[in-house]
Enzyme design. Sequence first.
Site, PDB file in Angstrom:
ATOM      1  CG  HIS A   1      41.975  40.663  35.124  1.00  0.00           C
ATOM      2  ND1 HIS A   1      43.089  40.101  34.564  1.00  0.00           N
ATOM      3  CD2 HIS A   1      41.148  40.983  34.093  1.00  0.00           C
ATOM      4  CE1 HIS A   1      42.953  40.073  33.248  1.00  0.00           C
ATOM      5  NE2 HIS A   1      41.776  40.612  32.942  1.00  0.00           N
TER       6      HIS A   1
ATOM      7  CD  GLU B   1      44.821  38.380  39.515  1.00  0.00           C
ATOM      8  OE1 GLU B   1      45.542  37.477  39.073  1.00  0.00           O
ATOM      9  OE2 GLU B   1      43.751  38.742  38.960  1.00  0.00           O
TER      10      GLU B   1
ATOM     11  CB  CYS C   1      47.351  38.272  33.201  1.00  0.00           C
ATOM     12  SG  CYS C   1      46.588  39.831  33.729  1.00  0.00           S
TER      13      CYS C   1
ATOM     14  CB  CYS D   1      47.053  40.859  37.594  1.00  0.00           C
ATOM     15  SG  CYS D   1      45.343  41.036  37.029  1.00  0.00           S
TER      16      CYS D   1
END
Length: 168
Positions: free
Chosen positions: A54, A56, A84, A87
């Site tokens: 992701h 992040e 999420c 993360c």
Amino acid sequence: MSDRDQYWMKQALKLAVNAWFEGEVPVGAVLVREDKIVGQGWNRPITASDPTAHAEIQCLRDASSRIDNYRLIDTTLYVTIEPCSMCAGAIIHSRVDRVVFGAREPKAGAVCSHQGMFELPQFNHLVEWEEGVLAEQSRLLIQRFFQYRRKPSMSRYMKYLEALKPSE
């Protein structure tokens, strides 16, 4: 919402466009310390064949390797969409001080949409957070991406992408 927050969120939005062009959900992130980018990333789980890739996580990994430390104290993470749970956990464990995000993620957001992870007392690090910085641009970028994916007509949606591109 400060001018600095808007400036850094524009940088994150530019990275989100990179994700779009790679066929990834357009989320971008920059990590800032002392008014300088120390890490950056965009969504790449498909490209990297990595479910943890992701924006992040990519950004935290980039910053950790640049400063040679997994603890990213005195930093602010700017990300276009609410993190999420995966993360958010990585953000907590890396000791990021503050997270600023654009739009909420109603399905998987773990900051304020669902779990409130940055406010859970069992963690030994609390992350300050702010939402809504360039939220409309962040939300529209995601919406346009999924509209494009459902009905691909590049010429029709390129104008939307260009309109969303942050100005310098």
